[in-house]
Motif scaffolding. Structure first.
Motif, mmCIF file in Angstrom:
data_model
loop_
_atom_site.group_PDB
_atom_site.id
_atom_site.type_symbol
_atom_site.label_atom_id
_atom_site.label_comp_id
_atom_site.label_asym_id
_atom_site.label_seq_id
_atom_site.Cartn_x
_atom_site.Cartn_y
_atom_site.Cartn_z
ATOM 1 N N THR A 1 0.829 -1.206 0.000
ATOM 2 C CA THR A 1 0.000 0.000 0.000
ATOM 3 C C THR A 1 0.866 1.259 0.000
ATOM 4 O O THR A 1 0.550 2.229 -0.687
ATOM 5 C CB THR A 1 -0.927 0.025 1.228
ATOM 6 O OG1 THR A 1 -0.140 -0.168 2.414
ATOM 7 C CG2 THR A 1 -1.985 -1.051 1.131
ATOM 8 N N ASN A 2 1.954 1.238 0.769
ATOM 9 C CA ASN A 2 2.793 2.441 0.893
ATOM 10 C C ASN A 2 4.291 2.200 0.752
ATOM 11 O O ASN A 2 5.063 3.150 0.697
ATOM 12 C CB ASN A 2 2.557 3.106 2.250
ATOM 13 C CG ASN A 2 1.168 3.660 2.391
ATOM 14 O OD1 ASN A 2 0.339 3.063 3.061
ATOM 15 N ND2 ASN A 2 0.882 4.779 1.746
ATOM 16 N N SER B 1 3.164 -1.730 -6.376
ATOM 17 C CA SER B 1 2.085 -1.056 -5.666
ATOM 18 C C SER B 1 0.805 -1.860 -5.805
ATOM 19 O O SER B 1 0.432 -2.292 -6.901
ATOM 20 C CB SER B 1 1.865 0.349 -6.230
ATOM 21 O OG SER B 1 0.658 0.906 -5.741
ATOM 22 N N THR C 1 -8.485 4.872 -2.066
ATOM 23 C CA THR C 1 -7.380 4.021 -1.618
ATOM 24 C C THR C 1 -7.567 3.588 -0.172
ATOM 25 O O THR C 1 -7.038 2.559 0.253
ATOM 26 C CB THR C 1 -6.034 4.744 -1.759
ATOM 27 O OG1 THR C 1 -6.108 6.019 -1.098
ATOM 28 C CG2 THR C 1 -5.679 4.965 -3.222
ATOM 29 N N ILE D 1 -8.535 0.023 0.759
ATOM 30 C CA ILE D 1 -7.514 -1.030 0.790
ATOM 31 C C ILE D 1 -6.716 -0.841 2.065
ATOM 32 O O ILE D 1 -5.977 0.129 2.218
ATOM 33 C CB ILE D 1 -6.616 -0.965 -0.452
ATOM 34 C CG1 ILE D 1 -7.469 -1.053 -1.722
ATOM 35 C CG2 ILE D 1 -5.576 -2.073 -0.408
ATOM 36 C CD1 ILE D 1 -8.329 -2.307 -1.826
ATOM 37 N N ASP E 1 -1.384 -4.752 2.969
ATOM 38 C CA ASP E 1 -0.576 -5.262 1.875
ATOM 39 C C ASP E 1 -0.961 -6.698 1.519
ATOM 40 O O ASP E 1 -1.598 -7.400 2.299
ATOM 41 C CB ASP E 1 0.910 -5.235 2.268
ATOM 42 C CG ASP E 1 1.353 -3.885 2.794
ATOM 43 O OD1 ASP E 1 1.095 -2.882 2.117
ATOM 44 O OD2 ASP E 1 1.940 -3.841 3.895
#
Length: 548
Positions: A301-302, A311, A341, A344, A347
């Motif tokens: 996610t980040n 990603s 986003t 979500i 991960d």
């Protein structure tokens, strides 16, 4: 830990600041939701517990709090600014007692505890969140903070530490009790954070998703609840002024073994083993380890730049949604699909993609809606408008339901918190007992490296830092656009504007800002009965069929 505290003559309180539901299969996969977690959670001995916003999105989940969680924890559950419609009588009543006053058993610290929620507006219509500014003017609150027989005010809440809500509470207490210590516990922004209001008032927030146990130590408090001759106190607690300090403890057995001075053979208790058995039994009943397929790589996610191949949003944008966002009644119409986003939550790790994984990644029950035949010249501007968070559209920094996940979800925090996450827990290095030389000899695993208002010494375990990347609030997928010979798709005259129903309010506000006349009555259900959770798991089952 309670036994250790008792033996040392000190008090240990366990505080929970809300958002106990959604985000794992143990809660989300059951029917009704929470069928197993209610019984598991009540086994915890929690001293102060309060509500989060996630418990309030649905009527059913808020009623579960009222009918089950509140009775399970009784007076330990303060609800200072929240009412609910009683399911039986229909009357508006407090969800739980407004506050609690109690005296700690070892030192006799007299505590008045509150439980607040930020000024939340997205709750179901059977609950009522009173604005904090209004709550602190009510008679019961004024009487509570005028109580002179208090050694500590404890404010637990699902609230940012440096926020208008907490600053108002702090100011109200200080206007009546200028010298009484105050401890705030915060939540909602998913960061490790520490905040100083004055030299006798501090706040602590303990990260996200139960990854962190926030430990706040306060020494030197008055102990008016017991005669001093009956209180056994360590010598370093006899200072006249209280001392506040914090630690962010990684939530794993390595940390627990270290802090309890126990090991894998001596740490577990009969009660703990029984709760573990309850969890294992529930997981088996829900078939949470059933695998839909095998993820070929980690998707972040980040921890990967937005639009990069690692990603999770690139995977969704380029692979999952183009293959799945289609309603049989409108499959020949081009569609511009927009997603928040924030839907979500976690991960994807290389390996089995299970039922439990699905709910960790996307636990929400939101379906899809659309507005048909929107001029593309208008629709293509929406992502920019929503990502800019045009002030005219949003009432408060909490307001955008489309907020991006960590670290952007904490964008309204004013501290310099640098929060770093890792799923790895092996070979972590406990901070306390090791010298700097011994630390240099051991490799560090990636993880949280926190900088907060107290400095850089808050993390209980030293980690190697991880680079994180911000992601936008909203991203789009174009499906069924006419092809051209160039690398860019041609622009259709109109599109079906598809979105997750959770963000409908913001979509309509943005369309209004763009000068259109679209209203809720112009929206319709898209892919009836499908949720994002099901869309993702269906794609995985079809495209990642290999066994791990």
């Amino acid at each position: 830990m309670r036994e250790k505290a008792d033996s040392e003559g000190v008090d240990l309180l366990l505080v929970d600041t809300g958002d106990r539901i959604e985000g794992n299969g143990l809660y989300d996969a059951s029917d009704p939701k929470g069928k197993y977690t209610q019984d598991i959670f009540k086994e915890q001995d929690i001293d102060i517990i309060c509500i989060g916003n996630h418990e309030l999105y649905k009527k059913s989940s808020s009623e579960n709090e009222y009918l089950s969680t509140v009775p399970n924890f009784k007076d330990n559950y303060p609800a200072s600014n929240l009412d609910i419609l009683d399911p039986e009588s229909g009357d508006r009543v407090p969800l739980a007692p407004r506050f609690k006053k109690f005296t700690t058993k070892k030192q006799g610290v007299r505590i008045v505890a509150f439980g607040f929620l930020f000024d939340f507006t997205g709750n179901a219509n059977n609950t009522f969140v009173e604005k904090v500014e209004k709550t602190i003017r009510q008679k019961w609150f004024l009487e509570a903070i005028h109580d002179r027989d208090v050694d500590l005010f404890l404010v637990a809440g699902h609230v940012l530490l440096d926020s208008p809500e907490y600053n108002a509470i702090y100011k109200a207490i200080r206007e009546t009790q200028w010298d009484t210590p105050i401890q705030f516990f915060g939540g909602h922004t998913h960061v490790r954070d520490y905040f100083k209001y004055d030299n006798k008032a501090y706040g602590l927030e303990s990260g996200r998703y139960m990854e962190t146990i926030g430990f706040m130590s306060i020494t030197g408090l008055s102990t008016g609840g017991k005669p001093q001759s009956h209180v056994v106190r360590p010598a370093d607690m006899l200072a006249a002024a209280p001392k506040f300090s914090r630690r962010y403890i990684d939530n794993n057995l390595y940390s627990f073994h270290h802090h309890t001075s126990l090991n894998s053979s001596t740490f577990s208790t009969p009660h703990g083993r029984n709760v573990s058995a309850m969890i294992a039994s529930a997981r088996k009943a829900l078939n949470l380890d059933h695998s839909f397929g095998c993820a070929p790589t980690d998707l972040w996610t980040n921890r990967a730049p937005f639009h990069s191949e690692n990603s999770i949003f690139t995977w969704l944008q380029e692979q999952v949604f183009p293959a799945t966002i289609s309603d049989p009644a409108r499959e020949n119409h081009p569609r511009l699909a927009i997603f928040n986003t924030g839907a979500i939550r976690f991960d994807v790790f290389k390996g089995p993609f299970t039922i439990d994984t699905t709910y960790s990644v996307s636990p929400f029950t939101s379906g899809f809606r659309y507005i048909k035949d929107v001029p593309y010249t208008t629709a293509k501007k929406l992502v920019t408008i929503l990502n800019q968070e045009v002030p005219q559209l949003f009432d408060s920094p909490y307001d955008l339901a489309a907020r991006a996940p960590e670290p952007n979800e904490a964008h309204v925090a004013t501290s310099d918190t640098a929060h770093k996450y890792s799923r790895h827990v092996v070979k972590q290095v406990p901070l306390s007992p090791l010298s700097s030389n011994s630390l240099q000899e051991q490799p560090l695993t990636p993880g949280y490296t926190t900088i907060d208002a107290g400095g850089t010494d808050g993390d209980d375990t030293i980690h190697a830092p991880i680079r994180f990347y911000r992601v936008p609030n909203i991203f789009e997928t174009r499906v069924g656009f006419p092809s051209t010979s160039s690398s860019d798709p041609a622009e259709p005259e109109t599109v079906d504007l598809v979105y997750v129903d959770f963000i409908q309010r913001y979509v309509l506000l943005a369309l209004e800002f763009l000068g259109t006349g679209y209203k809720q009555g112009d929206t319709e259900v898209y892919m009836e009965g499908k949720t994002m959770t099901e869309v993702i798991s269906g794609w995985v089952e079809e495209n990642w069929k290999d066994d791990c």
